[in-house]
Write a protein that holds these residues in place. Structure first.
Motif, mmCIF file in Angstrom:
data_model
loop_
_atom_site.group_PDB
_atom_site.id
_atom_site.type_symbol
_atom_site.label_atom_id
_atom_site.label_comp_id
_atom_site.label_asym_id
_atom_site.label_seq_id
_atom_site.Cartn_x
_atom_site.Cartn_y
_atom_site.Cartn_z
ATOM 1 N N ARG A 11 0.923 -1.608 -0.004
ATOM 2 C CA ARG A 11 0.069 -0.018 0.200
ATOM 3 C C ARG A 11 0.795 0.891 -0.104
ATOM 4 N NH1 ARG A 11 -2.572 -3.843 2.356
ATOM 5 N NH2 ARG A 11 -5.418 -3.695 2.260
ATOM 6 N N PHE A 12 0.701 2.261 -1.050
ATOM 7 C CA PHE A 12 1.561 3.816 -0.573
ATOM 8 C C PHE A 12 0.627 5.048 -0.938
ATOM 9 C CE2 PHE A 12 3.524 1.078 -3.886
ATOM 10 C CZ PHE A 12 5.138 0.654 -3.641
ATOM 11 N N GLU A 13 0.925 5.671 -0.327
ATOM 12 C CA GLU A 13 0.098 7.293 -0.309
ATOM 13 C C GLU A 13 0.277 7.486 -1.686
ATOM 14 O OE1 GLU A 13 2.746 9.524 2.146
ATOM 15 O OE2 GLU A 13 2.723 8.949 3.661
ATOM 16 N N GLU A 14 -1.091 7.725 -2.070
ATOM 17 C CA GLU A 14 -1.396 8.465 -3.277
ATOM 18 C C GLU A 14 0.038 9.209 -3.651
ATOM 19 O OE1 GLU A 14 -4.878 10.483 -3.951
ATOM 20 O OE2 GLU A 14 -5.951 9.356 -2.650
ATOM 21 N N GLU A 15 0.262 9.549 -3.328
ATOM 22 C CA GLU A 15 2.402 10.682 -3.909
ATOM 23 C C GLU A 15 2.638 9.850 -4.238
ATOM 24 O OE1 GLU A 15 4.198 14.463 -2.687
ATOM 25 O OE2 GLU A 15 2.703 14.571 -2.498
ATOM 26 N N HIS A 17 2.462 7.119 -5.116
ATOM 27 C CA HIS A 17 2.485 5.669 -6.697
ATOM 28 C C HIS A 17 2.042 6.592 -7.203
ATOM 29 C CE1 HIS A 17 -0.983 4.101 -9.146
ATOM 30 N NE2 HIS A 17 -0.953 3.224 -8.061
ATOM 31 N N ALA A 18 1.839 7.614 -7.039
ATOM 32 C CA ALA A 18 1.838 8.587 -8.344
ATOM 33 C C ALA A 18 3.463 8.741 -8.937
ATOM 34 C CB ALA A 18 0.826 10.261 -8.565
ATOM 35 N N LYS A 19 3.956 8.912 -8.322
ATOM 36 C CA LYS A 19 5.504 9.212 -8.320
ATOM 37 C C LYS A 19 5.831 7.727 -8.859
ATOM 38 C CE LYS A 19 6.742 12.920 -5.635
ATOM 39 N NZ LYS A 19 7.641 13.633 -4.755
ATOM 40 N N LYS A 21 4.172 5.274 -10.810
ATOM 41 C CA LYS A 21 3.522 5.150 -11.693
ATOM 42 C C LYS A 21 4.493 6.557 -12.827
ATOM 43 C CE LYS A 21 -0.534 5.648 -13.699
ATOM 44 N NZ LYS A 21 -2.835 5.266 -13.829
ATOM 45 N N ASN A 22 4.610 7.913 -12.454
ATOM 46 C CA ASN A 22 5.478 8.456 -13.185
ATOM 47 C C ASN A 22 6.787 7.907 -13.877
ATOM 48 O OD1 ASN A 22 7.329 11.043 -14.245
ATOM 49 N ND2 ASN A 22 4.823 11.633 -14.040
#
Length: 63
Positions: A11-15, A17-19, A21-22
């Motif tokens: 589980r990751f914090e949204e930020e 996860h987004a980083k 993914k980027n």
């Protein structure tokens, strides 16, 4: 010979996860492959500074 890999949930914090993914997109990797790559790089860095992490047969057994 196939490499045996274990599976688990993260589980990751949204930020975060987004980083990841980027980063994965920029490196043409899947998120799973990017996370595995980053973890391996961190283990290499750690072992370079602190010595090899010794593993036992018990450490390598799949739960």
């Amino acid at each position: 010979m196939a490499v045996i890999k274990t599976q688990f949930t993260m589980r990751f914090e949204e930020e975060v996860h987004a980083k990841i993914k980027n980063l994965a997109k920029k490196e043409s990797r899947s998120m799973t492959n990017m996370i595995e790559y980053l973890v391996k790089k961190e283990i290499e860095r750690y072992e370079k500074e602190n010595g090899e992490i010794e593993l036992t047969e018990e450490d390598l057994s799949v739960e």
